[in-house]
Design a protein around this motif. Sequence first.
Motif: not given
Length: 104
Positions: A14-15, A52-58, A60-62
Amino acid sequence: MSQAAKVLQLFKTLHRTRQQVFKNDARALEAARIKINEEFKCNKSETSPKKIEELIKIGSDVELILRTSVIQGIHTDHNTLKLVPRKDLLIENVPYCDAPTQKQ
């Protein structure tokens, strides 16, 4: 790969994406840096593997949306913006055809 490694990899990705997408825009770079760090700090104490998997998916989508959809614009006049697309966003432009010909 462990979840901790995935989270760290996403943070770094992301960075890196932020630095490419908002290149030469100090305000946007700083705002994106703060937002990324803030979101990761808010969820630092999360322990549920499913969450945590949901947050990783979000995340990655971002990252994908930032990389593929954001174009910088520079104010040139009162009502004019100059768009500065990155080279990886420019694709071959094929004109639309109402009546396509059949391939033989």
